[in-house]
Design a protein around this motif. Structure first.
Motif, PDB file in Angstrom:
ATOM      1  N   PRO A 247       0.800  -1.230   0.000  1.00 10.93           N
ATOM      2  CA  PRO A 247       0.000   0.000   0.000  1.00 10.93           C
ATOM      3  C   PRO A 247       0.831   1.278   0.000  1.00 10.93           C
ATOM      4  O   PRO A 247       0.401   2.301  -0.520  1.00 10.93           O
ATOM      5  N   LEU A 248       2.012   1.229   0.584  1.00  5.44           N
ATOM      6  CA  LEU A 248       2.865   2.417   0.628  1.00  5.44           C
ATOM      7  C   LEU A 248       3.503   2.678  -0.728  1.00  5.44           C
ATOM      8  O   LEU A 248       3.586   3.817  -1.184  1.00  5.44           O
ATOM      9  N   PHE A 249       3.981   1.631  -1.380  1.00  8.14           N
ATOM     10  CA  PHE A 249       4.672   1.794  -2.653  1.00  8.14           C
ATOM     11  C   PHE A 249       3.703   1.954  -3.819  1.00  8.14           C
ATOM     12  O   PHE A 249       4.075   2.501  -4.861  1.00  8.14           O
ATOM     13  N   ALA A 250       2.468   1.502  -3.660  1.00  6.96           N
ATOM     14  CA  ALA A 250       1.483   1.666  -4.726  1.00  6.96           C
ATOM     15  C   ALA A 250       1.147   3.135  -4.959  1.00  6.96           C
ATOM     16  O   ALA A 250       0.631   3.502  -6.024  1.00  6.96           O
ATOM     17  N   ARG A 251       1.448   3.977  -4.012  1.00 11.85           N
ATOM     18  CA  ARG A 251       1.184   5.414  -4.150  1.00 11.85           C
ATOM     19  C   ARG A 251       2.273   6.119  -4.954  1.00 11.85           C
ATOM     20  O   ARG A 251       2.159   7.310  -5.240  1.00 11.85           O
ATOM     21  N   ARG A 252       3.320   5.394  -5.306  1.00 16.76           N
ATOM     22  CA  ARG A 252       4.430   6.008  -6.025  1.00 16.76           C
ATOM     23  C   ARG A 252       4.272   5.846  -7.534  1.00 16.76           C
ATOM     24  O   ARG A 252       3.447   5.072  -8.016  1.00 16.76           O
ATOM     25  N   GLU A 253       5.103   6.582  -8.244  1.00 10.77           N
ATOM     26  CA  GLU A 253       5.153   6.438  -9.699  1.00 10.77           C
ATOM     27  C   GLU A 253       6.053   5.267 -10.078  1.00 10.77           C
ATOM     28  O   GLU A 253       7.019   4.956  -9.386  1.00 10.77           O
ATOM     29  N   GLY A 254       5.723   4.648 -11.176  1.00 11.63           N
ATOM     30  CA  GLY A 254       6.650   3.738 -11.825  1.00 11.63           C
ATOM     31  C   GLY A 254       7.344   4.482 -12.945  1.00 11.63           C
ATOM     32  O   GLY A 254       6.738   5.338 -13.597  1.00 11.63           O
ATOM     33  N   VAL A 255       8.605   4.205 -13.169  1.00 10.75           N
ATOM     34  CA  VAL A 255       9.380   4.840 -14.244  1.00 10.75           C
ATOM     35  C   VAL A 255      10.151   3.737 -14.962  1.00 10.75           C
ATOM     36  O   VAL A 255      10.658   2.807 -14.321  1.00 10.75           O
ATOM     37  N   CYS A 256      10.233   3.825 -16.274  1.00 11.34           N
ATOM     38  CA  CYS A 256      10.957   2.802 -17.030  1.00 11.34           C
ATOM     39  C   CYS A 256      11.459   3.378 -18.347  1.00 11.34           C
ATOM     40  O   CYS A 256      11.083   4.484 -18.748  1.00 11.34           O
ATOM     41  N   PHE A 257      12.296   2.627 -19.031  1.00 12.25           N
ATOM     42  CA  PHE A 257      12.745   2.986 -20.370  1.00 12.25           C
ATOM     43  C   PHE A 257      11.626   2.702 -21.373  1.00 12.25           C
ATOM     44  O   PHE A 257      10.622   2.061 -21.039  1.00 12.25           O
ATOM     45  N   GLN A 258      11.810   3.155 -22.599  1.00 12.86           N
ATOM     46  CA  GLN A 258      10.813   2.905 -23.634  1.00 12.86           C
ATOM     47  C   GLN A 258      10.594   1.408 -23.852  1.00 12.86           C
ATOM     48  O   GLN A 258       9.467   0.948 -24.049  1.00 12.86           O
ATOM     49  N   ASP A 259      11.671   0.647 -23.802  1.00 13.21           N
ATOM     50  CA  ASP A 259      11.597  -0.801 -23.981  1.00 13.21           C
ATOM     51  C   ASP A 259      12.216  -1.490 -22.776  1.00 13.21           C
ATOM     52  O   ASP A 259      13.152  -0.973 -22.166  1.00 13.21           O
ATOM     53  N   SER A 260      11.709  -2.663 -22.449  1.00  9.45           N
ATOM     54  CA  SER A 260      12.264  -3.440 -21.341  1.00  9.45           C
ATOM     55  C   SER A 260      13.734  -3.734 -21.614  1.00  9.45           C
ATOM     56  O   SER A 260      14.092  -4.178 -22.700  1.00  9.45           O
ATOM     57  N   VAL A 261      14.572  -3.503 -20.625  1.00  2.20           N
ATOM     58  CA  VAL A 261      15.994  -3.815 -20.786  1.00  2.20           C
ATOM     59  C   VAL A 261      16.387  -5.084 -20.022  1.00  2.20           C
ATOM     60  O   VAL A 261      17.485  -5.610 -20.227  1.00  2.20           O
ATOM     61  N   LEU A 262      15.497  -5.576 -19.178  1.00  2.79           N
ATOM     62  CA  LEU A 262      15.782  -6.780 -18.397  1.00  2.79           C
ATOM     63  C   LEU A 262      14.579  -7.707 -18.457  1.00  2.79           C
ATOM     64  O   LEU A 262      13.429  -7.255 -18.442  1.00  2.79           O
ATOM     65  N   VAL A 263      14.852  -8.999 -18.531  1.00  2.00           N
ATOM     66  CA  VAL A 263      13.770  -9.984 -18.533  1.00  2.00           C
ATOM     67  C   VAL A 263      14.229 -11.214 -17.778  1.00  2.00           C
ATOM     68  O   VAL A 263      15.426 -11.538 -17.754  1.00  2.00           O
ATOM     69  N   ASN A 264      13.308 -11.868 -17.120  1.00  2.00           N
ATOM     70  CA  ASN A 264      13.587 -13.170 -16.530  1.00  2.00           C
ATOM     71  C   ASN A 264      13.211 -14.244 -17.536  1.00  2.00           C
ATOM     72  O   ASN A 264      12.140 -14.181 -18.133  1.00  2.00           O
ATOM     73  N   VAL A 265      14.110 -15.204 -17.730  1.00  2.00           N
ATOM     74  CA  VAL A 265      13.880 -16.290 -18.687  1.00  2.00           C
ATOM     75  C   VAL A 265      13.605 -17.551 -17.868  1.00  2.00           C
ATOM     76  O   VAL A 265      14.530 -18.280 -17.493  1.00  2.00           O
ATOM     77  N   PRO A 266      12.344 -17.829 -17.559  1.00  2.42           N
ATOM     78  CA  PRO A 266      11.985 -18.904 -16.620  1.00  2.42           C
ATOM     79  C   PRO A 266      11.955 -20.277 -17.283  1.00  2.42           C
ATOM     80  O   PRO A 266      10.899 -20.868 -17.501  1.00  2.42           O
ATOM     81  N   CYS A 267      13.124 -20.811 -17.560  1.00  2.00           N
ATOM     82  CA  CYS A 267      13.212 -22.101 -18.255  1.00  2.00           C
ATOM     83  C   CYS A 267      13.273 -23.280 -17.290  1.00  2.00           C
ATOM     84  O   CYS A 267      13.219 -24.434 -17.715  1.00  2.00           O
ATOM     85  N   ASN A 268      13.383 -23.010 -15.989  1.00  2.00           N
ATOM     86  CA  ASN A 268      13.399 -24.070 -14.979  1.00  2.00           C
ATOM     87  C   ASN A 268      13.072 -23.453 -13.619  1.00  2.00           C
ATOM     88  O   ASN A 268      12.963 -22.228 -13.493  1.00  2.00           O
ATOM     89  N   THR A 269      12.930 -24.292 -12.617  1.00  6.74           N
ATOM     90  CA  THR A 269      12.610 -23.838 -11.265  1.00  6.74           C
ATOM     91  C   THR A 269      13.549 -24.518 -10.272  1.00  6.74           C
ATOM     92  O   THR A 269      13.775 -25.725 -10.367  1.00  6.74           O
ATOM     93  N   VAL A 270      14.089 -23.732  -9.341  1.00 10.95           N
ATOM     94  CA  VAL A 270      15.004 -24.305  -8.346  1.00 10.95           C
ATOM     95  C   VAL A 270      14.483 -24.153  -6.919  1.00 10.95           C
ATOM     96  O   VAL A 270      15.134 -24.601  -5.982  1.00 10.95           O
ATOM     97  N   GLN A 271      13.327 -23.537  -6.736  1.00 10.99           N
ATOM     98  CA  GLN A 271      12.789 -23.346  -5.391  1.00 10.99           C
ATOM     99  C   GLN A 271      11.485 -24.144  -5.244  1.00 10.99           C
ATOM    100  O   GLN A 271      10.854 -24.523  -6.223  1.00 10.99           O
ATOM    101  N   THR A 272      11.109 -24.379  -3.986  1.00 10.70           N
ATOM    102  CA  THR A 272       9.898 -25.154  -3.696  1.00 10.70           C
ATOM    103  C   THR A 272       8.926 -24.384  -2.811  1.00 10.70           C
ATOM    104  O   THR A 272       7.955 -24.957  -2.309  1.00 10.70           O
ATOM    105  N   GLU A 273       9.166 -23.084  -2.624  1.00  3.94           N
ATOM    106  CA  GLU A 273       8.327 -22.287  -1.749  1.00  3.94           C
ATOM    107  C   GLU A 273       6.931 -22.061  -2.323  1.00  3.94           C
ATOM    108  O   GLU A 273       5.947 -21.993  -1.596  1.00  3.94           O
ATOM    109  N   CYS A 274       6.856 -21.912  -3.621  1.00  2.00           N
ATOM    110  CA  CYS A 274       5.582 -21.638  -4.266  1.00  2.00           C
ATOM    111  C   CYS A 274       5.613 -22.233  -5.670  1.00  2.00           C
ATOM    112  O   CYS A 274       6.676 -22.579  -6.188  1.00  2.00           O
TER     113      CYS A 274
END
Length: 321
Positions: A247-274
């Motif tokens: 709730p505190l951070f939702a009141r802030r602005e998001g800022v980004c570049f025109q295009d995404s410069v970072l991406v997660n490539v989820p080709c496998n999973t190593v955790q069991t938490e969720c």
């Protein structure tokens, strides 16, 4: 009297944002949570005018040396400006342990590696000694897609804005939710970057999720305070615990570049938490074998792709030398 007024204001703020945590936790945890918010509300997290802005990135890694190497190589090739990287890693068996020892030797003098003993204690200890004004987190399955200047990420005030490396004007697919997502109204900053309000993002999608560990820039001092009051034991529970402050951070602005410069490539999973969805394109053991035979991921093939294209792209491999 001031403390009472402040506490009443915080209660009203949380209620207005629909925070349900307080109704389901013990009195002691509720009191501790409110005390943290009080300290946060009066905290001075403005960077000193006598110090230049700087950033430190903490990379979380487990059993994925080959993917971590690709992240570090793509970062070194595309991230311009000063940002120190520190890797907090762990391994589930001696073979993975050996791969990290080898990787840390390859990056000696450029990236600092710390073997995890107690995740929470290790992370908090590192945050205390970082000299930087800004902090961001990365996970080892990330990849940098295009060149950018780190100094641009430090321009917005971190108490009013959260700069994101993963967002961009074409981010209309949410991989985690596995559905299209509505892009909120975007405008331009004085520097030509895109901005929006996190509260305007569609619930359950990337555009309404500022507190994630995938390339969001925060005030180091502010994040250190919040994390020091939260229970967590690994990157997943850290990210889940941070949502108490949504709730505190939702009141802030998001800022980004025109295009995404970072991406997660989820080709496998190593955790069991969720339960995290992944493409299953590359098994962890198969990638370990490729590391042991001297290969690397051909991260150059991801250059210039959109986030949606990169998320599901399979790796090609080439010799490391």
């Amino acid at each position: 009297m001031r403390s009472v007024r402040l506490r009443d204001w915080l209660r009203q703020l949380l209620a207005s944002r629909g925070l349900e945590l307080l109704g389901s936790t013990s009195l002691a945890r509720r009191r501790a949570f409110l005390e943290t918010l009080e300290e946060w509300a009066v905290g001075d997290f403005d960077p000193s005018p006598d110090l230049p802005f700087s950033a430190t990135g903490v990379v979380f890694s487990r059993d994925r040396a080959l993917q971590l190497h690709a992240l570090l190589e793509s970062w070194a090739a595309n991230a311009h400006g000063k940002a120190d990287l520190m890797v907090l890693w762990t391994a589930s068996d001696p073979e993975h342990e050996s791969s990290y020892r080898e990787l840390s030797n390859l990056w000696a003098g450029r990236v600092r590696f710390r073997r995890e003993a107690d995740f929470r204690a290790d992370l908090l200890a590192e945050l205390e000694v970082f000299p930087s004004t800004h902090l961001f987190f990365l996970t080892d399955d990330a990849m940098v897609l295009r060149p950018f200047d780190v100094s641009d990420c430090l321009l917005p005030h971190p108490r009013r804005s959260v700069f994101s490396l993963t967002h961009g004007h074409g981010l209309d697919w949410c991989f985690v939710a596995r559905k299209t997502q509505r892009i909120p109204p975007l405008s331009k900053t004085f520097a030509g970057h895109l901005r929006w309000n996190w509260k305007d993002g569609e619930d359950g999608t990337d555009w309404s999720f500022p507190l994630s560990v995938d390339g969001k820039f925060f005030s180091r001092q502010e994040m250190s305070l919040l994390l020091s009051r939260l229970p967590f034991r690994n990157p997943n529970t850290l990210e889940m615990a941070l949502q108490q402050f949504q709730p505190l951070f939702a009141r802030r602005e998001g800022v980004c570049f025109q295009d995404s410069v970072l991406v997660n490539v989820p080709c496998n999973t190593v955790q069991t938490e969720c339960e995290n969805f992944d493409t299953g394109a590359h098994g962890v053991h198969d990638l370990l074998l490729r590391w042991k035979t001297g290969e690397r991921i051909l991260w150059e093939e991801f250059a210039g792709l959109s986030a949606c294209q990169a998320e599901t792209k399979a790796f090609s491999f080439t010799p490391r030398n």
